[in-house]
Design a protein around this motif. Structure first.
Motif, PDB file in Angstrom:
ATOM      1  N   ASP A 104       0.847  -1.195   0.000  1.00  9.65           N
ATOM      2  CA  ASP A 104       0.000   0.000   0.000  1.00  9.65           C
ATOM      3  C   ASP A 104       0.884   1.246   0.000  1.00  9.65           C
ATOM      4  OD1 ASP A 104      -1.637   2.260   1.273  1.00  9.65           O
ATOM      5  OD2 ASP A 104      -3.159   0.726   0.981  1.00  9.65           O
ATOM      6  N   CYS A 105       0.496   2.230  -0.802  1.00 11.70           N
ATOM      7  CA  CYS A 105       1.322   3.431  -0.942  1.00 11.70           C
ATOM      8  C   CYS A 105       1.418   4.246   0.341  1.00 11.70           C
ATOM      9  CB  CYS A 105       0.786   4.302  -2.073  1.00 11.70           C
ATOM     10  SG  CYS A 105      -0.942   4.802  -1.868  1.00 11.70           S
ATOM     11  N   SER A 134      -2.741   0.932  -4.077  1.00 11.85           N
ATOM     12  CA  SER A 134      -3.554   1.502  -3.007  1.00 11.85           C
ATOM     13  C   SER A 134      -4.771   0.638  -2.708  1.00 11.85           C
ATOM     14  CB  SER A 134      -4.015   2.918  -3.380  1.00 11.85           C
ATOM     15  OG  SER A 134      -4.833   2.886  -4.542  1.00 11.85           O
ATOM     16  N   MET A 202      -7.438   8.678  -1.804  1.00 13.10           N
ATOM     17  CA  MET A 202      -6.902   7.585  -2.588  1.00 13.10           C
ATOM     18  C   MET A 202      -8.041   6.842  -3.273  1.00 13.10           C
ATOM     19  SD  MET A 202      -3.783   8.062  -2.266  1.00 13.10           S
ATOM     20  CE  MET A 202      -3.281   6.660  -3.256  1.00 13.10           C
ATOM     21  N   ASN A 225      -4.820   7.329  -7.484  1.00 12.10           N
ATOM     22  CA  ASN A 225      -4.208   6.116  -6.937  1.00 12.10           C
ATOM     23  C   ASN A 225      -2.704   6.252  -6.748  1.00 12.10           C
ATOM     24  OD1 ASN A 225      -3.317   6.090  -9.549  1.00 12.10           O
ATOM     25  ND2 ASN A 225      -3.783   3.929  -9.928  1.00 12.10           N
ATOM     26  N   MET A 227       0.124   8.204  -4.304  1.00 12.44           N
ATOM     27  CA  MET A 227       0.314   9.017  -3.111  1.00 12.44           C
ATOM     28  C   MET A 227       1.173  10.238  -3.386  1.00 12.44           C
ATOM     29  SD  MET A 227      -0.483   9.323   0.098  1.00 12.44           S
ATOM     30  CE  MET A 227      -0.984   7.708   0.741  1.00 12.44           C
TER      31      MET A 227
END
Length: 309
Positions: A104-105, A134, A202, A225, A227
């Motif tokens: 996950d970012c 994400s 996100m 999507n 970051m």
């Protein structure tokens, strides 16, 4: 003139031990061998190569010009031999050749890189493919086999086919640029003010509904999507949103971002930490490398991840 014979790895190791410890006696002690064995190995190496490596006329052996020239090559050869041995050991132990990791970012980059650096030392032959995504995309990558392991938030609970372990919490803060309309306000900001401004969040790549951040009028929401794009959009004054504290800290300290307060919203709701999980398929048998990553990430179980509080 006859060509020099190829040295053995023992001869190379002994040569480097003498170089690093300064004399034959100290090298023998370090290697737990008789000094005569070290002396013989060096003499044999000199004979095989057809050159003198050490000047023995003084009390301590001194590298000759030829000996100094061979030191860097000997070190490279020793490193290659160690890598070869570790690779063979890994294969014999059934260690997988590739690690597929979806992340996950929001997960702190510094934390991930620190774990991967240790991983590379432990498993030098294992290639890694790391995908940054994400929300549900990380979990779905593990479900469909694109990734062996996934680092994701609470969305993991929506995928019963995945097993997971908590690996810490990520602190988050709502922020805006100082010249953004919300950033210009002092004190708690009334909910209706947020309705007039673009909020960037996100993207959710799933049909599952997104949980709202807090109970207030909802304004225009833009979804992304990436970051990095989200942070830059907030820094530019285009929108406001929540960022991981580790990602926002430097900009907050430098005054490029300001922290927002919402009127009538408790801090526990407004800045609720994001729990992170390490996930994998329940029907998958993890190899030694994947198990190592799992354990390394679980070391922070139950705490706030380093650099985020």
């Amino acid at each position: 003139m006859m060509s020099a014979s190829l040295p053995s790895i023992d001869q190379i190791t002994t040569f480097l031990a003498v170089v690093e410890h300064g004399n034959f006696s100290a090298a023998a002690k370090m290697m737990n061998r008789p000094q005569s064995s070290v002396t013989y190995a060096i003499q044999k190496l000199e004979t095989d190569l057809g050159i003198t490596l050490f000047d023995r006329s003084a009390r301590l052996p001194i590298l000759t010009t030829e000996g100094r020239a061979l030191v860097p090559m000997a070190r490279r050869l020793a490193l290659e031999m160690r890598t070869l041995q570790r690779s063979a050991d890994s294969m014999a132990q059934g260690i997988e050749r590739k690690l597929l990791l979806a992340v996950d970012c929001a997960f702190p980059t510094a934390r991930l890189i620190a774990v991967l650096a240790r991983f590379n030392r432990e498993f030098p032959i294992v290639r890694a493919r790391i995908t940054i995504d994400s929300l549900h995309a990380v979990a779905m990558a593990v479900v469909d086999g694109t990734a062996t392991l996934g680092i994701a938030g609470p969305v993991i609970a929506q995928f019963p086919e995945l097993a997971s372990h908590p690996i810490g919490m990520i602190a988050r803060v709502p922020v805006a640029a100082p010249d953004h309309p919300l950033g210009l306000m002092t004190g708690p900001i009334p909910p209706e003010a947020f309705r007039e401004q673009v909020q960037i969040v996100m993207a959710n790549a799933s049909r599952h509904p997104r949980q709202r951040m807090f109970n207030s009028p909802e304004g225009v929401i833009w979804r992304i999507n990436d970051m990095g794009f989200k942070k830059n959009a907030i820094l530019s004054g285009l929108a406001w949103g929540r960022l991981p504290l580790a990602l926002a800290r430097a900009d907050l300290d430098a005054g490029r971002l300001v922290r927002l307060e919402a009127e009538g919203v408790t801090d526990s709701d407004w800045c609720r930490p994001l729990p992170m999980h390490l996930a994998y398929r329940r029907d998958d048998i993890l190899g030694p490398a994947a198990r190592w990553i799992r354990q390394a990430l679980m070391d922070d179980e139950g705490g706030t991840l380093p650099g985020t509080n």
